[in-house]
Design a protein around this motif. Structure first.
Motif, PDB file in Angstrom:
ATOM      1  N   LEU A   1       0.849  -1.183   0.000  1.00 32.44           N
ATOM      2  CA  LEU A   1       0.000   0.000   0.000  1.00 32.44           C
ATOM      3  C   LEU A   1       0.888   1.237   0.000  1.00 32.44           C
ATOM      4  N   THR A   2       0.561   2.193  -0.875  1.00 36.39           N
ATOM      5  CA  THR A   2       1.278   3.464  -0.906  1.00 36.39           C
ATOM      6  C   THR A   2       0.460   4.518  -0.184  1.00 36.39           C
ATOM      7  N   ILE A   3       1.116   5.229   0.743  1.00 34.07           N
ATOM      8  CA  ILE A   3       0.459   6.233   1.572  1.00 34.07           C
ATOM      9  C   ILE A   3       1.213   7.557   1.419  1.00 34.07           C
ATOM     10  N   TYR A   4       0.470   8.648   1.209  1.00 36.35           N
ATOM     11  CA  TYR A   4       1.081   9.965   1.021  1.00 36.35           C
ATOM     12  C   TYR A   4       0.788  10.876   2.208  1.00 36.35           C
ATOM     13  N   GLY A   5       1.724  11.788   2.457  1.00 40.22           N
ATOM     14  CA  GLY A   5       1.504  12.869   3.399  1.00 40.22           C
ATOM     15  C   GLY A   5       0.786  14.006   2.711  1.00 40.22           C
ATOM     16  N   PRO A   6       0.592  15.149   3.396  1.00 38.78           N
ATOM     17  CA  PRO A   6      -0.075  16.300   2.788  1.00 38.78           C
ATOM     18  C   PRO A   6       0.674  16.794   1.560  1.00 38.78           C
TER      19      PRO A   6
END
Length: 274
Positions: free
Chosen positions: A82-87
């Motif tokens: 899973l790829t998760i991004y910050g703001p």
């Protein structure tokens, strides 16, 4: 800004969940959902502890939640990835902590790095529980509660993690969290006992202060070196007290962890020059 450029500049966390439950590159929603929730809450709680006084109640301030907001994006076949991004880099929440944005770092960088420090300390025979507890306990009761919930869910599902944390400038930090490492952290979170805090007055010499992370050091009149966090309202004023004799109102919380060892957490609520 095009999509490719945005993806390079945004903080990105690639998470691969491993274990028997991820066969055929799938994972039960009952495992994935709580994992994502507890990961977000852990990062936000750690950020709150790093930028101010660790707390056990009341809401995490909105600006900290905005600065540490994570968004799940694509999945990839690596057990279950899973790829998760910050703001987004140009979003308003990234300018809320100008004092923390030195050398292109953000409060999210500090929070995720602290979580990964915990991961790394929990792995390997050379890392002791005392070292791990010294990293965990100063984060306070709220952070330990959320990290405990995160590790509890992973442990009960026998899931491990491989992560790659991508920050600005192409830097990548990689960590691996085995089920045994997860269990070590869970155990320490569950057995650490926090007492009710008491307020004491300490007089001494303030010899170190950081407005970046709200930390100070006071050499008390009795000779004890007190390392403490500061309230959010007090942190911008620390330069007024640096290298001066002060009187500090300090909340002291005692924590007992595995083996009967005790640690005190200090949080300064007010300062005045003497």
């Amino acid at each position: 800004m095009n999509v490719e450029q945005e993806e390079i500049e945004r903080r990105r966390l690639d998470v691969a969940l491993t274990g028997a439950t991820t066969t055929e590159h799938t994972i039960p929603v009952s495992t994935l959902g709580p994992f994502l929730t507890h990961l977000q809450e852990s990062v936000a709680a750690v950020a709150q502890a790093l930028t101010g006084k660790p707390t056990s109640f009341a809401s995490i301030p909105r600006d900290i939640r905005d600065a540490t907001a994570l968004r799940a994006a694509t999945v990839f076949p690596s057990s279950f990835g899973l790829t998760i991004y910050g703001p987004e880099p140009d979003s308003a929440e990234n300018s809320l902590f100008p004092d923390l944005q030195r050398e292109n770092r953000t409060v999210l960088d500090d929070a995720v790095d602290t979580v990964l420090d915990i991961v790394d300390l929990s792995e390997g025979p050379g890392q002791t529980n005392d070292m791990l507890a010294e990293q965990l306990v100063p984060l306070g009761q709220r952070a330990l509660k959320h990290i405990g919930a995160l590790t509890s869910g992973l442990s009960e599902a026998s899931v491990g993690l491989r992560v790659a944390w991508h920050t600005q400038g192409g830097q990548v930090r990689r960590s691996y969290w085995s089920p045994s490492g997860v269990q070590r952290v869970r155990y320490l979170c569950e057995v650490s006992e926090f007492t009710e805090s008491e307020t004491v007055t300490i007089t001494g010499w303030l010899g170190a202060a950081s407005s970046f992370n709200g930390k100070i050091e006071i050499r008390s009149d009795s000779g004890e070196l007190i390392r403490a966090s500061t309230d959010e309202e007090l942190t911008p004023l620390l330069h007024e007290f640096f290298n001066k004799r002060v009187e500090a109102e300090v909340e002291v919380t005692k924590v007992q962890f595995a083996g009967g060892r005790e640690r005190k957490i200090y949080a300064v609520t007010s300062l005045r020059n003497t």
